[in-house]
Design a protein around this motif. Structure first.
Motif, PDB file in Angstrom:
ATOM      1  N   GLU A 141      24.282  12.294 -23.277  1.00  0.00           N
ATOM      2  CA  GLU A 141      24.273  13.545 -23.967  1.00  0.00           C
ATOM      3  C   GLU A 141      23.413  13.443 -25.391  1.00  0.00           C
ATOM      4  O   GLU A 141      22.675  14.465 -25.896  1.00  0.00           O
ATOM      5  CB  GLU A 141      25.784  13.904 -24.342  1.00  0.00           C
ATOM      6  CG  GLU A 141      25.937  15.192 -25.078  1.00  0.00           C
ATOM      7  CD  GLU A 141      27.418  15.506 -25.374  1.00  0.00           C
ATOM      8  OE1 GLU A 141      27.935  16.451 -24.644  1.00  0.00           O
ATOM      9  OE2 GLU A 141      27.829  14.585 -26.231  1.00  0.00           O
ATOM     10  N   ARG A 147      28.650  12.827 -21.013  1.00  0.00           N
ATOM     11  CA  ARG A 147      28.810  12.301 -22.574  1.00  0.00           C
ATOM     12  C   ARG A 147      29.532  10.939 -22.393  1.00  0.00           C
ATOM     13  O   ARG A 147      29.677  10.244 -23.492  1.00  0.00           O
ATOM     14  CB  ARG A 147      29.504  13.284 -22.961  1.00  0.00           C
ATOM     15  CG  ARG A 147      30.870  13.522 -22.578  1.00  0.00           C
ATOM     16  CD  ARG A 147      31.592  14.463 -23.533  1.00  0.00           C
ATOM     17  NE  ARG A 147      33.083  14.784 -22.835  1.00  0.00           N
ATOM     18  CZ  ARG A 147      33.104  15.788 -22.117  1.00  0.00           C
ATOM     19  NH1 ARG A 147      32.233  16.661 -22.026  1.00  0.00           N
ATOM     20  NH2 ARG A 147      34.383  16.200 -21.630  1.00  0.00           N
ATOM     21  N   VAL A 155      27.112  18.478 -15.596  1.00  0.00           N
ATOM     22  CA  VAL A 155      27.453  17.274 -16.260  1.00  0.00           C
ATOM     23  C   VAL A 155      28.403  16.584 -15.453  1.00  0.00           C
ATOM     24  O   VAL A 155      29.519  17.000 -14.739  1.00  0.00           O
ATOM     25  CB  VAL A 155      28.356  17.907 -17.354  1.00  0.00           C
ATOM     26  CG1 VAL A 155      28.863  16.618 -18.230  1.00  0.00           C
ATOM     27  CG2 VAL A 155      27.235  18.880 -18.449  1.00  0.00           C
ATOM     28  N   SER A 211      31.243  21.015 -15.036  1.00  0.00           N
ATOM     29  CA  SER A 211      30.746  21.848 -15.879  1.00  0.00           C
ATOM     30  C   SER A 211      29.192  21.823 -15.948  1.00  0.00           C
ATOM     31  O   SER A 211      28.643  20.924 -15.254  1.00  0.00           O
ATOM     32  CB  SER A 211      31.295  21.420 -17.461  1.00  0.00           C
ATOM     33  OG  SER A 211      30.858  20.014 -17.785  1.00  0.00           O
ATOM     34  N   ALA A 258      25.290  21.567 -18.434  1.00  0.00           N
ATOM     35  CA  ALA A 258      24.748  21.717 -19.805  1.00  0.00           C
ATOM     36  C   ALA A 258      23.756  22.647 -19.632  1.00  0.00           C
ATOM     37  O   ALA A 258      22.914  22.731 -19.245  1.00  0.00           O
ATOM     38  CB  ALA A 258      24.419  20.139 -20.012  1.00  0.00           C
ATOM     39  N   MET A 266      19.600  20.262 -25.062  1.00  0.00           N
ATOM     40  CA  MET A 266      20.809  20.853 -24.846  1.00  0.00           C
ATOM     41  C   MET A 266      21.778  21.346 -25.881  1.00  0.00           C
ATOM     42  O   MET A 266      21.753  21.034 -27.037  1.00  0.00           O
ATOM     43  CB  MET A 266      21.999  19.652 -24.292  1.00  0.00           C
ATOM     44  CG  MET A 266      23.245  19.927 -24.074  1.00  0.00           C
ATOM     45  SD  MET A 266      24.143  18.511 -23.420  1.00  0.00           S
ATOM     46  CE  MET A 266      25.733  19.216 -23.572  1.00  0.00           C
ATOM     47  N   GLU A 274      27.911  22.530 -23.733  1.00  0.00           N
ATOM     48  CA  GLU A 274      28.341  22.399 -22.358  1.00  0.00           C
ATOM     49  C   GLU A 274      29.530  23.679 -22.047  1.00  0.00           C
ATOM     50  O   GLU A 274      30.167  23.858 -22.886  1.00  0.00           O
ATOM     51  CB  GLU A 274      29.079  21.004 -22.581  1.00  0.00           C
ATOM     52  CG  GLU A 274      29.717  20.515 -21.068  1.00  0.00           C
ATOM     53  CD  GLU A 274      30.257  19.397 -21.064  1.00  0.00           C
ATOM     54  OE1 GLU A 274      31.298  19.174 -20.001  1.00  0.00           O
ATOM     55  OE2 GLU A 274      30.443  18.460 -22.172  1.00  0.00           O
ATOM     56  N   THR A 275      29.413  23.992 -20.937  1.00  0.00           N
ATOM     57  CA  THR A 275      30.211  25.243 -20.564  1.00  0.00           C
ATOM     58  C   THR A 275      31.635  24.738 -20.324  1.00  0.00           C
ATOM     59  O   THR A 275      32.215  23.745 -20.168  1.00  0.00           O
ATOM     60  CB  THR A 275      29.809  25.715 -19.195  1.00  0.00           C
ATOM     61  OG1 THR A 275      29.722  24.864 -18.100  1.00  0.00           O
ATOM     62  CG2 THR A 275      28.198  26.286 -19.178  1.00  0.00           C
ATOM     63  N   THR A 333      31.889  28.091 -16.652  1.00  0.00           N
ATOM     64  CA  THR A 333      31.349  27.350 -15.598  1.00  0.00           C
ATOM     65  C   THR A 333      31.255  28.403 -14.260  1.00  0.00           C
ATOM     66  O   THR A 333      30.524  28.178 -13.416  1.00  0.00           O
ATOM     67  CB  THR A 333      32.018  25.915 -15.333  1.00  0.00           C
ATOM     68  OG1 THR A 333      31.839  25.136 -16.649  1.00  0.00           O
ATOM     69  CG2 THR A 333      31.594  25.302 -14.203  1.00  0.00           C
TER      70      THR A 333
END
Length: 373
Positions: free
Chosen positions: A106, A136, A188, A200, A202, A209, A212-213, A218
Motif C-alpha cells: 500500500e 497493506r 486487495v 476489497s 484499491a 491509490m 480502499e473500498t 466493494t
C-alpha cells in the motif's frame, strides 16, 4: 539412382546445420520465481520473491513435510537492483517467466505505481497474464502463508482472485493505465492470523491509490464488473430482517447521453437470484409481496452502486470508464471540450441508476408446509 544418391547427400549435409539448444539450462540450475512482492522502505525498495523448490526425493519417495517454496528478501535502489542483490547470493539463475502474482504494498500504491508499471513493461520475462494485487499487510507474511488445499501461496491467491471474480492481470492494468478516461481498480489481499483473503478493491487515479473500498462499495464495484457476482451469495437487510440471495445472472450496460455541456450516463443493471435464507421468506404469500421484496433489493443494489460512484468521483477517479464511453460515442466533444479537464467534470456528472432484480425462486414456505391439512 544418381538422383537418389544426390538427394541423400543433401539431406545428410542439412543435418549438420541442425543445432540443439545452445543456451539450454537444466532445472537444477534455475530458480523459478512464482511471486514478487514490492514494498517501499526508507529511500529504497524491498523486494520479496517466492521461489519454487523442486520436489526432493529420498529412496524414490517425496518429502511432503518440506514446503515446496522459500522466500528471499532484499533491499535495492529500485526493483531490479533488489532482484540483482537476491541473485548475487543465489546459486541458481532467477527466472520470472512463470511468475503468477505481483503484490504491491500500500505504501508504494499510495506514492504511485509508475516504477512498478515500468518494471512490468520492460522486463522481457514478465507474463502479461500475471495477476496484480495490493496489500497493506507485511508481504513476507503473505508469501509464507498457505492453505491445506494450495501449498503454494501464489496459487492460493490466484485461485481466490479467480473464484471471487476480483482478479486483474498485468495486461488489463497496463491497458487501463494507458487509456484516457479509465482508471484501474486492483484487488486487495488481506492477511489475518495466517489466513489470506481478498474482499476489497484499491481505487486508483493518475497511477496513485486513492482509497480502499468498504464492504458496500466493494459490492457496488462487483455489480459493475462482468460476472463478478454470478454464483455468489449476498446478504441484504430488508424489512423484517436479512435475506441471503444466490446471484444466478448479472448484467450491466452503460449508455451516454449528451445534454448541454456535460454528458449524462444511464447505468442499467439487471440481476436474477434465488433466496437461500431469510426469516421473511415465510411471509411471501403472493406476487405482490414478492415484488415488494424485489423492490427492497433493487434499492439496496442501487445504494451499493451509488456509494462507489460518489466516492470515486469525489477522488477524481473514473474507475468504470465513463470517459471511454464519452470518447467513443461523442468523440468530437471529448477531444475539444472534455478530455483535458475530465477529472474536474466528474464531480458534476449526473448518473441515472436503473436496477431490475428478479427473484427466480423463493424457496419452501415453512408455514404452509408445516400446517395441517
Amino acid at each position: 539412382m544418381r538422383l537418389i544418391k544426390c538427394l541423400t547427400a543433401i539431406f545428410l549435409f542439412m543435418t549438420l546445420l541442425l543445432s540443439g539448444c545452445s543456451d539450454s539450462r537444466e532445472l537444477n540450475n534455475v530458480a523459478v520465481v512464482l511471486a514478487t512482492g514490492i514494498k517501499k522502505v526508507n529511500e529504497g525498495v524491498q523486494v520479496s520473491l517466492l521461489i519454487a523448490i523442486p520436489m526432493s526425493t529420498n529412496n524414490g519417495g517425496s518429502s511432503p513435510e518440506k514446503n515446496p517454496y522459500y522466500v528471499e528478501t532484499s533491499m535495492g535502489r529500485n526493483i531490479l537492483d533488489a532482484d540483482q542483490n537476491i541473485q548475487n547470493h543465489s546459486s541458481r539463475i532467477l527466472r520470472f517467466s512463470h511468475r503468477r502474482i505481483i503484490l504491491i504494498h500500500e505504501n508504494i500504491a499510495k506514492a504511485g505505481i509508475t516504477e512498478v508499471l515500468d518494471f512490468i513493461n520492460r522486463n522481457l520475462e514478465s507474463r502479461l497474464s500475471t495477476q496484480v494485487y495490493v496489500t497493506r499487510n507485511e508481504i513476507t507474511d503473505i508469501l509464507k502463508a498457505h492453505s491445506e488445499l494450495d501449498k503454494i501461496t501464489s496459487e492460493h491467491i490466484r485461485e481466490i482472485g479467480k473464484i471471487m471474480g476480483f482478479s486483474v492481470t498485468a495486461r488489463e492494468l497496463l491497458s487501463e493505465i494507458n487509456s484516457k478516461g479509465k482508471d484501474p481498480i486492483l484487488p486487495v489481499v488481506h492477511y489475518d492470523h495466517g489466513k489470506v483473503s481478498i474482499s476489497s478493491f484499491a481505487v486508483f487515479h493518475d497511477n496513485t491509490m486513492k482509497f480502499e473500498t468498504k464492504k458496500n462499495e466493494t459490492i457496488g464495484v462487483c455489480w459493475l464488473k462482468k460476472n463478478c457476482l454470478k454464483g455468489k451469495t449476498l446478504t441484504y437487510p430488508v424489512e423484517g430482517g436479512y435475506v441471503s440471495i444466490l446471484i444466478t445472472k448479472q448484467h450491466f450496460k452503460i449508455k451516454t447521453l449528451l445534454k448541454g455541456a456535460t454528458p449524462e450516463f444511464s447505468i442499467q443493471v439487471k440481476g436474477r437470484g434465488i433466496i437461500r435464507e431469510g426469516e421473511q421468506i415465510n411471509k411471501l404469500q403472493n406476487k405482490r409481496e414478492n415484488q415488494e421484496l424485489e423492490g427492497q433489493l433493487e434499492e439496496q443494489i442501487r445504494n451499493n452502486i451509488k456509494s462507489i460512484l460518489d466516492k470515486s468521483f469525489a477522488h477524481g477517479s473514473d474507475s468504470f470508464g465513463f470517459g471511454n464511453y464519452a470518447r467513443i460515442f461523442h468523440n468530437t466533444s471529448w477531444e475539444s471540450k472534455w478530455k483535458n479537464n475530465w477529472e474536474q467534470r466528474l464531480h458534476s456528472i449526473h448518473t441515472n441508476i436503473d436496477v431490475k432484480f428478479v427473484l427466480e425462486q423463493t424457496g419452501l414456505n415453512v408455514d404452509r408446509a408445516s400446517s395441517p391439512k
